[in-house]
Design a protein around this motif. Structure first.
Motif, PDB file in Angstrom:
ATOM      1  N   GLU A  35      71.578  11.337  32.778  1.00 48.98           N
ATOM      2  CA  GLU A  35      70.777  11.880  31.677  1.00 48.98           C
ATOM      3  C   GLU A  35      69.974  13.082  32.180  1.00 48.98           C
ATOM      4  OE1 GLU A  35      70.855  10.612  28.476  1.00 48.98           O
ATOM      5  OE2 GLU A  35      72.486   9.380  29.301  1.00 48.98           O
ATOM      6  N   PRO A  36      69.616  14.001  31.305  1.00 51.53           N
ATOM      7  CA  PRO A  36      68.846  15.180  31.736  1.00 51.53           C
ATOM      8  C   PRO A  36      67.483  14.793  32.318  1.00 51.53           C
ATOM      9  CG  PRO A  36      69.765  15.510  29.541  1.00 51.53           C
ATOM     10  CD  PRO A  36      69.971  14.066  29.876  1.00 51.53           C
ATOM     11  N   ALA A  37      66.973  15.663  33.169  1.00 47.45           N
ATOM     12  CA  ALA A  37      65.648  15.471  33.750  1.00 47.45           C
ATOM     13  C   ALA A  37      64.562  15.755  32.711  1.00 47.45           C
ATOM     14  CB  ALA A  37      65.457  16.391  34.951  1.00 47.45           C
ATOM     15  N   LEU A  38      63.404  15.144  32.911  1.00 49.27           N
ATOM     16  CA  LEU A  38      62.250  15.422  32.060  1.00 49.27           C
ATOM     17  C   LEU A  38      61.691  16.798  32.411  1.00 49.27           C
ATOM     18  CD1 LEU A  38      60.047  14.416  30.036  1.00 49.27           C
ATOM     19  CD2 LEU A  38      58.786  13.630  32.052  1.00 49.27           C
ATOM     20  N   THR A  39      61.509  17.643  31.419  1.00 51.85           N
ATOM     21  CA  THR A  39      60.974  18.989  31.655  1.00 51.85           C
ATOM     22  C   THR A  39      59.788  19.303  30.742  1.00 51.85           C
ATOM     23  OG1 THR A  39      62.607  19.900  30.106  1.00 51.85           O
ATOM     24  CG2 THR A  39      63.198  19.898  32.456  1.00 51.85           C
ATOM     25  N   THR A  40      59.233  18.277  30.085  1.00 49.11           N
ATOM     26  CA  THR A  40      58.112  18.477  29.172  1.00 49.11           C
ATOM     27  C   THR A  40      57.073  17.381  29.428  1.00 49.11           C
ATOM     28  OG1 THR A  40      59.151  17.103  27.477  1.00 49.11           O
ATOM     29  CG2 THR A  40      59.604  19.471  27.401  1.00 49.11           C
ATOM     30  N   SER A  41      56.094  17.297  28.574  1.00 48.99           N
ATOM     31  CA  SER A  41      55.143  16.190  28.590  1.00 48.99           C
ATOM     32  C   SER A  41      55.577  15.157  27.550  1.00 48.99           C
ATOM     33  CB  SER A  41      53.734  16.677  28.265  1.00 48.99           C
ATOM     34  OG  SER A  41      53.246  17.496  29.302  1.00 48.99           O
ATOM     35  N   GLU A  42      55.454  13.894  27.923  1.00 48.25           N
ATOM     36  CA  GLU A  42      55.845  12.799  27.043  1.00 48.25           C
ATOM     37  C   GLU A  42      54.694  11.809  26.937  1.00 48.25           C
ATOM     38  OE1 GLU A  42      58.487  11.972  25.295  1.00 48.25           O
ATOM     39  OE2 GLU A  42      60.279  12.945  26.105  1.00 48.25           O
ATOM     40  N   ARG A  69      58.520  -1.006  20.329  1.00 47.47           N
ATOM     41  CA  ARG A  69      57.816  -0.508  21.519  1.00 47.47           C
ATOM     42  C   ARG A  69      58.504   0.767  22.018  1.00 47.47           C
ATOM     43  NH1 ARG A  69      57.682  -5.077  24.775  1.00 47.47           N
ATOM     44  NH2 ARG A  69      55.659  -5.627  23.906  1.00 47.47           N
ATOM     45  N   ASP A  70      57.702   1.787  22.260  1.00 45.28           N
ATOM     46  CA  ASP A  70      58.221   3.075  22.739  1.00 45.28           C
ATOM     47  C   ASP A  70      58.316   3.016  24.265  1.00 45.28           C
ATOM     48  OD1 ASP A  70      59.054   5.696  22.827  1.00 45.28           O
ATOM     49  OD2 ASP A  70      57.046   6.534  22.610  1.00 45.28           O
ATOM     50  N   VAL A  71      59.537   3.046  24.790  1.00 43.13           N
ATOM     51  CA  VAL A  71      59.772   2.850  26.223  1.00 43.13           C
ATOM     52  C   VAL A  71      60.470   4.069  26.808  1.00 43.13           C
ATOM     53  CG1 VAL A  71      60.869   1.390  27.977  1.00 43.13           C
ATOM     54  CG2 VAL A  71      59.968   0.352  25.868  1.00 43.13           C
ATOM     55  N   VAL A  72      59.951   4.523  27.944  1.00 47.79           N
ATOM     56  CA  VAL A  72      60.571   5.605  28.722  1.00 47.79           C
ATOM     57  C   VAL A  72      60.885   5.073  30.110  1.00 47.79           C
ATOM     58  CG1 VAL A  72      60.163   7.839  29.836  1.00 47.79           C
ATOM     59  CG2 VAL A  72      59.471   7.486  27.454  1.00 47.79           C
ATOM     60  N   LEU A  73      62.047   5.440  30.654  1.00 42.66           N
ATOM     61  CA  LEU A  73      62.411   5.094  32.029  1.00 42.66           C
ATOM     62  C   LEU A  73      62.714   6.380  32.778  1.00 42.66           C
ATOM     63  CD1 LEU A  73      64.684   2.263  33.348  1.00 42.66           C
ATOM     64  CD2 LEU A  73      65.122   4.606  34.083  1.00 42.66           C
ATOM     65  N   VAL A  74      62.119   6.528  33.971  1.00 47.28           N
ATOM     66  CA  VAL A  74      62.416   7.681  34.823  1.00 47.28           C
ATOM     67  C   VAL A  74      63.023   7.199  36.134  1.00 47.28           C
ATOM     68  CG1 VAL A  74      60.641   9.166  33.836  1.00 47.28           C
ATOM     69  CG2 VAL A  74      60.068   7.738  35.808  1.00 47.28           C
ATOM     70  N   THR A 225      64.396  12.626  37.977  1.00 51.12           N
ATOM     71  CA  THR A 225      62.992  12.807  37.587  1.00 51.12           C
ATOM     72  C   THR A 225      62.123  11.904  38.454  1.00 51.12           C
ATOM     73  OG1 THR A 225      63.658  13.311  35.301  1.00 51.12           O
ATOM     74  CG2 THR A 225      61.353  12.685  35.654  1.00 51.12           C
ATOM     75  N   PRO A 226      61.819  12.316  39.682  1.00 48.93           N
ATOM     76  CA  PRO A 226      60.986  11.471  40.543  1.00 48.93           C
ATOM     77  C   PRO A 226      59.557  11.386  40.041  1.00 48.93           C
ATOM     78  CG  PRO A 226      61.399  13.591  41.595  1.00 48.93           C
ATOM     79  CD  PRO A 226      62.260  13.551  40.364  1.00 48.93           C
ATOM     80  N   ALA A 227      58.991  10.192  40.100  1.00 55.59           N
ATOM     81  CA  ALA A 227      57.572   9.992  39.776  1.00 55.59           C
ATOM     82  C   ALA A 227      56.765  10.296  41.029  1.00 55.59           C
ATOM     83  CB  ALA A 227      57.347   8.571  39.305  1.00 55.59           C
ATOM     84  N   ALA A 235      42.670   5.725  28.207  1.00 54.07           N
ATOM     85  CA  ALA A 235      42.884   4.282  28.116  1.00 54.07           C
ATOM     86  C   ALA A 235      44.183   3.843  28.772  1.00 54.07           C
ATOM     87  CB  ALA A 235      42.900   3.860  26.646  1.00 54.07           C
ATOM     88  N   GLY A 236      44.944   4.796  29.299  1.00 59.01           N
ATOM     89  CA  GLY A 236      46.226   4.453  29.898  1.00 59.01           C
ATOM     90  C   GLY A 236      46.399   5.063  31.275  1.00 59.01           C
ATOM     91  N   MET A 237      47.644   5.453  31.592  1.00 57.47           N
ATOM     92  CA  MET A 237      47.980   6.001  32.898  1.00 57.47           C
ATOM     93  C   MET A 237      48.781   7.282  32.697  1.00 57.47           C
ATOM     94  SD  MET A 237      46.633   3.724  34.905  1.00 57.47           S
ATOM     95  CE  MET A 237      47.245   4.378  36.461  1.00 57.47           C
ATOM     96  N   ALA A 238      48.750   8.126  33.701  1.00 62.18           N
ATOM     97  CA  ALA A 238      49.544   9.356  33.687  1.00 62.18           C
ATOM     98  C   ALA A 238      50.371   9.430  34.959  1.00 62.18           C
ATOM     99  CB  ALA A 238      48.643  10.578  33.572  1.00 62.18           C
ATOM    100  N   VAL A 239      51.635   9.794  34.809  1.00 62.47           N
ATOM    101  CA  VAL A 239      52.552   9.972  35.930  1.00 62.47           C
ATOM    102  C   VAL A 239      53.042  11.412  35.916  1.00 62.47           C
ATOM    103  CG1 VAL A 239      54.843   9.377  36.822  1.00 62.47           C
ATOM    104  CG2 VAL A 239      53.278   7.573  36.099  1.00 62.47           C
ATOM    105  N   ARG A 240      52.899  12.067  37.049  1.00 57.86           N
ATOM    106  CA  ARG A 240      53.401  13.440  37.185  1.00 57.86           C
ATOM    107  C   ARG A 240      54.790  13.403  37.791  1.00 57.86           C
ATOM    108  NH1 ARG A 240      53.320  17.179  41.287  1.00 57.86           N
ATOM    109  NH2 ARG A 240      52.004  15.813  42.582  1.00 57.86           N
ATOM    110  N   THR A 241      55.689  14.203  37.232  1.00 52.76           N
ATOM    111  CA  THR A 241      57.047  14.327  37.753  1.00 52.76           C
ATOM    112  C   THR A 241      57.264  15.771  38.212  1.00 52.76           C
ATOM    113  OG1 THR A 241      58.097  14.939  35.660  1.00 52.76           O
ATOM    114  CG2 THR A 241      57.756  12.579  36.064  1.00 52.76           C
ATOM    115  N   SER A 242      58.465  16.076  38.684  1.00 54.28           N
ATOM    116  CA  SER A 242      58.716  17.418  39.225  1.00 54.28           C
ATOM    117  C   SER A 242      58.492  18.506  38.196  1.00 54.28           C
ATOM    118  CB  SER A 242      60.153  17.503  39.751  1.00 54.28           C
ATOM    119  OG  SER A 242      60.361  16.586  40.795  1.00 54.28           O
ATOM    120  N   TYR A 243      58.895  18.258  36.940  1.00 50.00           N
ATOM    121  CA  TYR A 243      58.825  19.305  35.914  1.00 50.00           C
ATOM    122  C   TYR A 243      58.002  18.915  34.701  1.00 50.00           C
ATOM    123  CZ  TYR A 243      62.999  20.730  38.538  1.00 50.00           C
ATOM    124  OH  TYR A 243      63.876  21.070  39.527  1.00 50.00           O
ATOM    125  N   GLY A 244      57.388  17.751  34.727  1.00 55.52           N
ATOM    126  CA  GLY A 244      56.668  17.320  33.537  1.00 55.52           C
ATOM    127  C   GLY A 244      55.638  16.262  33.839  1.00 55.52           C
TER     128      GLY A 244
END
Length: 475
Positions: A35-42, A69-74, A225-227, A235-244
């Motif tokens: 699948e394509p890499a993440l290149t934006t903010s989600e 439930r909205d689920v994302v996997l990197v 898309t490495p975390a 109220a939550g968490m933020a994960v930075r990736t290479s491009y997003g």
């Protein structure tokens, strides 16, 4: 030494002359495109980090529990490229790295752990069918074989003990004649056949099938898309990736052997490199010479053990024995290839199956396993229960990672279940010491295990001390 004996090692290594240094399971023309890499903010409700079994089961079960439930996997590289695509394909019911380890550590809840493990394997089989995952799933069982007289006696004694404890359902003791009727090796002296507790499968196809099922249910999957970082954000968490960047209410970490984004968890695991060979497909005559009509998985009973099985196209996977811990616990691509171990494994293979002389190996590979000091997974949360993790499966995670995914989701959503009440879930193993103590202790343990194998299973003072402390290193 006779000339034939002198030439024997070269005969073994000739069998490796065409072996490709890549995992057989991943060398597949049907391998799906990433699948394509993440290149934006989600943003999402649940972020799953890691595209191996641990992360895939977590994402899939989260959507099955709540389709809204909205689920994302990197995944840092490609789904299934690491341990999930390199293992032997033994999908075991055991959640505790085998009954002996579970009974030694959690005797008061071993029946519950066995029940949960059997149910978990049944549910994996059902999920494979429900999602039409073509992964060569075969409920063959597994035979633990003895190759020395003392091992045969230990297997018989162990079987008698498990019968007394009511833990031997569908497990049969096989004497030398009976085990060789199942698989014909002159080295086999006894066996324990667990008829229902293990399935054989194609490990990479399982990972790819789980990814397809996740996407079909609406999980957004980003590969390559490495975390990189994990930090609180509102109220939550933020994960930075290479491009997003991804903001999530909750995060599940299925990174296993790779450095955990919760830094304090890192000392609980070390990477151990395991290696395997795959033969060319056996001819009907070669297959007849070894029997194996019931296609069970096999593993021998030594401390430095081998595991072996048939693939769907009747190749033999032969792995194990060497377990290599790199100083400092580094995970590096160059450790995936180890010719000296391949030569050793080839020699052991033809000792086990001399009737297969002339068979050649087509693939030889290695990979890192996350091991912990109790050999079975541990669990926990961080950042006020907004982050959950599971790690330490120690090479028996094909089946147990699904249970671990359920535990992570239970913990994240504050659900009190029969899983979260287990001592196994509520307690952690002892962490490994820093270097150079970790390397020294592991090296001494490996030496002691090899010495025990050479001395009729007798464990020295070091191993007995480790046993008393509940510490270990899986070879």
């Amino acid at each position: 030494m006779a000339p034939s004996a002198m030439n024997q090692p070269y005969q073994w290594t000739r069998s490796l002359s065409d072996a490709q240094p890549v995992p057989y399971w991943l060398d597949d023309p049907g391998r799906p495109r990433p699948e394509p890499a993440l290149t934006t903010s989600e943003t999402c409700d649940l972020l799953v980090v890691g595209g191996g079994y641990s992360g895939l089961w977590t994402a899939l079960i989260a959507k099955e529990r709540d389709p809204e439930r909205d689920v994302v996997l990197v995944e840092g590289r490609e789904v299934g490229w690491a341990a999930s695509g390199r293992n032997g394909g033994f999908c075991a019911a055991s959640l505790t790295h085998g009954l002996p380890n579970g009974l030694a550590r959690w005797p008061e809840e071993i029946h519950k752990l066995q029940e949960l493990g059997a149910r978990n394997l049944d549910e994996i089989e059902a999920a494979v069918a429900r999602h039409s995952i073509d992964c060569d799933f075969e409920r063959t069982g597994e035979i633990d074989v003895a190759t020395e007289p003392y091992q045969a006696a230990e297997l018989r004694d162990w079987h008698e003990e498990t019968v007394r404890r009511g833990l031997a359902e569908d497990v049969e003791f096989l004497d030398a004649e009976a085990v060789r009727e199942q698989v014909n090796s002159p080295t086999f002296q006894a066996g324990l056949w667990d008829r229902r507790g293990v399935a054989m499968l194609h490990p990479a196809k399982l990972a790819w099938g789980l990814k397809r099922a996740c996407v079909k249910l609406g999980v957004r999957v980003y590969e390559r898309t490495p975390a990189l970082t994990l930090k609180p954000y509102g109220a939550g968490m933020a994960v930075r990736t290479s491009y997003g960047r991804i903001r999530a209410r909750q995060v599940a970490l299925g990174t296993n052997v790779f450095p955990n984004l919760v830094r304090r968890v890192r000392s609980y695991t070390v990477p151990v490199y395991d290696y395997a060979l795959m033969t060319e497909p056996l001819t009907p005559g070669q297959l007849a010479s070894i029997g194996w009509k019931n296609r069970q998985g096999l593993g021998d009973s030594a401390n430095q053990f081998h595991y072996f099985r048939l693939s769907a196209d009747n190749r033999i996977l032969w792995g194990g024995y060497d377990a290599v811990y790199p100083y400092g616990g580094r995970v590096r691509a160059e450790y995936d290839d180890r010719p000296e171990t391949y030569a050793k494994l080839a020699g052991h293979f033809f000792t086990c199956f001399p009737q297969l002389e002339g068979v050649r190996f087509t693939h030889a590979w290695g990979g890192a396993i996350d091991t912990c000091s109790r050999f079975s997974a541990f669990f926990g949360t961080a950042h006020q229960q907004k982050v959950a993790y599971a790690a330490g499966y120690t090479g028996l995670g094909v089946g147990a990672t699904r249970f671990g995914a359920q535990v992570m989701l239970d913990l994240l959503f504050g659900e009190r279940t029969e899983r979260t009440e287990l001592h196994m879930v509520r307690r952690k193993p002892l962490p490994f010491p820093p270097e150079p103590f970790a390397w020294t202790g592991i090296a001494l343990t490996k030496w002691s295990l090899a010495r025990a194998d050479a001395q009729g299973g007798r464990r020295n003072l070091w191993l007995r001390a480790m046993d008393r402390l509940g510490l270990g290193f899986d070879s």
